[in-house]
Scaffold this motif. Structure first.
Motif, mmCIF file in Angstrom:
data_model
loop_
_atom_site.group_PDB
_atom_site.id
_atom_site.type_symbol
_atom_site.label_atom_id
_atom_site.label_comp_id
_atom_site.label_asym_id
_atom_site.label_seq_id
_atom_site.Cartn_x
_atom_site.Cartn_y
_atom_site.Cartn_z
ATOM 1 N N VAL A 1 0.853 -1.181 0.000
ATOM 2 C CA VAL A 1 0.000 0.000 0.000
ATOM 3 C C VAL A 1 0.893 1.236 0.000
ATOM 4 O O VAL A 1 2.105 1.138 0.162
ATOM 5 N N HIS A 2 0.265 2.388 -0.165
ATOM 6 C CA HIS A 2 1.024 3.633 -0.134
ATOM 7 C C HIS A 2 0.539 4.483 1.017
ATOM 8 O O HIS A 2 -0.653 4.644 1.211
ATOM 9 N N ASP A 3 1.446 5.027 1.778
ATOM 10 C CA ASP A 3 1.048 6.076 2.701
ATOM 11 C C ASP A 3 1.838 7.315 2.310
ATOM 12 O O ASP A 3 2.477 7.337 1.261
ATOM 13 N N ASP A 4 1.776 8.334 3.150
ATOM 14 C CA ASP A 4 2.384 9.609 2.783
ATOM 15 C C ASP A 4 3.857 9.455 2.460
ATOM 16 O O ASP A 4 4.404 10.174 1.640
ATOM 17 N N LEU B 1 -4.134 2.853 -4.511
ATOM 18 C CA LEU B 1 -4.374 1.474 -4.969
ATOM 19 C C LEU B 1 -3.471 0.510 -4.215
ATOM 20 O O LEU B 1 -2.424 0.874 -3.720
ATOM 21 N N LEU B 2 -3.917 -0.731 -4.163
ATOM 22 C CA LEU B 2 -3.181 -1.773 -3.473
ATOM 23 C C LEU B 2 -2.594 -2.721 -4.480
ATOM 24 O O LEU B 2 -3.206 -3.003 -5.506
ATOM 25 N N GLY C 1 0.135 -13.989 -10.081
ATOM 26 C CA GLY C 1 1.112 -12.928 -9.931
ATOM 27 C C GLY C 1 0.520 -11.669 -9.337
ATOM 28 O O GLY C 1 -0.598 -11.672 -8.858
ATOM 29 N N PRO C 2 1.308 -10.597 -9.356
ATOM 30 C CA PRO C 2 0.849 -9.354 -8.751
ATOM 31 C C PRO C 2 -0.292 -8.756 -9.543
ATOM 32 O O PRO C 2 -0.440 -9.008 -10.734
ATOM 33 N N ARG C 3 -1.063 -7.933 -8.849
ATOM 34 C CA ARG C 3 -2.178 -7.280 -9.532
ATOM 35 C C ARG C 3 -2.629 -6.107 -8.674
ATOM 36 O O ARG C 3 -2.412 -6.088 -7.464
ATOM 37 N N TYR C 4 -3.227 -5.118 -9.313
ATOM 38 C CA TYR C 4 -3.676 -3.936 -8.584
ATOM 39 C C TYR C 4 -5.128 -4.073 -8.177
ATOM 40 O O TYR C 4 -5.925 -4.704 -8.860
ATOM 41 N N MET C 5 -5.441 -3.455 -7.061
ATOM 42 C CA MET C 5 -6.812 -3.461 -6.541
ATOM 43 C C MET C 5 -7.202 -2.077 -6.082
ATOM 44 O O MET C 5 -6.355 -1.307 -5.655
ATOM 45 N N ALA C 6 -8.501 -1.835 -6.083
ATOM 46 C CA ALA C 6 -9.002 -0.574 -5.549
ATOM 47 C C ALA C 6 -8.829 -0.561 -4.038
ATOM 48 O O ALA C 6 -8.790 -1.609 -3.406
#
Lengths: 165, 165
Positions: free
Chosen positions: A64-67, B61-62, B69-74
């Motif tokens: 995930v991304h934080d600041d 996004l996560l 494999g990897p993938r993006y999620m809301a």
DNA sequence: GTCCTCCTTGCATACTTATGCATTGAGAGC
DNA sequence: GCTCTCAATGCATAAGTATGCAAGGAGGAC
């Protein structure tokens, strides 16, 4: 972690390492796989980034991304879309007695005391159309983001509360 | 850097692009930023990977792993730790009438009908100490993972329900 | 109009993560 | 004991992601 053999290489290291990784990720801020490698070395798991990369996939960790940038997190049950939708379907089928929409506002009638549960399930499913919900005792107010959204929602929710298991 | 309320941004492409990205990510399987770039091009957003990388951070996004494999999620609300803890604090302060622990079991008394809400907030906060919760109508049973965990929990929850906003 | 500032973006590249291949060691079967 | 098989792993590197910098453009103030 009391029984701590000097060498954790070889047999049985992987499960222990996986537990350690989960604890590290839950406990502190792990931003890169190299962070994780460093922390694991401190705990006497002499592994490389390649192994950590594989561990992360096996554990289903999230990035995930934080600041301050990317960071790893332990998996969260709510991420399982299927599970979440199933929960919503169950909640709708079992506790909802009726749905009507007035403009942007959906009024969902539930069995007494069940509104928070249904509202929670609605929140959890994170429909694009839903701006938010408010649950009382036996009524959930659902606020849609637009009139078309409200229409779509009504259809979706109705079909859900009618569906068979 | 002062108060700039409704500043129109550039060509106005960014908000639309962000919506498109969320829709793409929710709708299909996006495995890489290049996938996203390709899909955005099909939708006439001529952007590069660099921009998508920034968008992904801004949208929160996560990145998760599935079998392939990897993938993006809301994003999912429960991931926001601050928000989740705030929700728990609110729930504790507003609905909890008392807490006591018997061995590993915490009994949290709430206002009538509020137990599911409080239990949900507790689940959401994902305390290491909590093995799970069961919510009735006005009581939540919290099962701690150990006796020390139970003690820590009691302290934490008590301090939460006493805190001021 | 000009100037100034801030936002957005692409480019190039640094950084981070994933993976093909080879090696090692444990356990199974003989 | 020996040999076979397979999971686990490291190494090297491919693949993917993030970011410093500079350019371009829009809006506001004058």
């Amino acid at each position: 972690m009391s029984a701590n053999p000097t060498r954790l290489i070889g047999t049985g290291a992987k499960p222990a390492r996986h537990r350690a990784i989960l604890a590290l990720v839950r406990g502190g801020v792990i931003r890169t796989q190299e962070d994780l490698v460093a922390e694991l070395h401190r705990k006497r798991f002499p592994v490389t980034q390649a192994t950590v990369s594989r561990d992360i996939r096996e554990l289903g960790l999230l990035r995930v991304h934080d600041d301050a940038g990317p960071r790893y997190m332990a998996p969260v049950a709510e991420l399982d879309v299927e599970q979440t939708m199933q929960r919503l379907r169950n909640a709708m089928r079992e506790h909802v007695q009726g749905i009507e929409f007035v403009d942007l506002f959906g009024i969902v009638h539930t069995a007494p005391g069940c509104a928070p549960l249904v509202g929670g399930a609605l929140d959890g499913s994170r429909f694009e159309e839903v701006a938010g919900t408010i649950a009382g005792d036996d009524t959930v107010l659902v606020i849609a983001r637009s009139r078309p959204a409200a229409q779509r929602l009504l259809l979706r929710l109705n079909s859900m509360s009618e569906e068979e298991a």
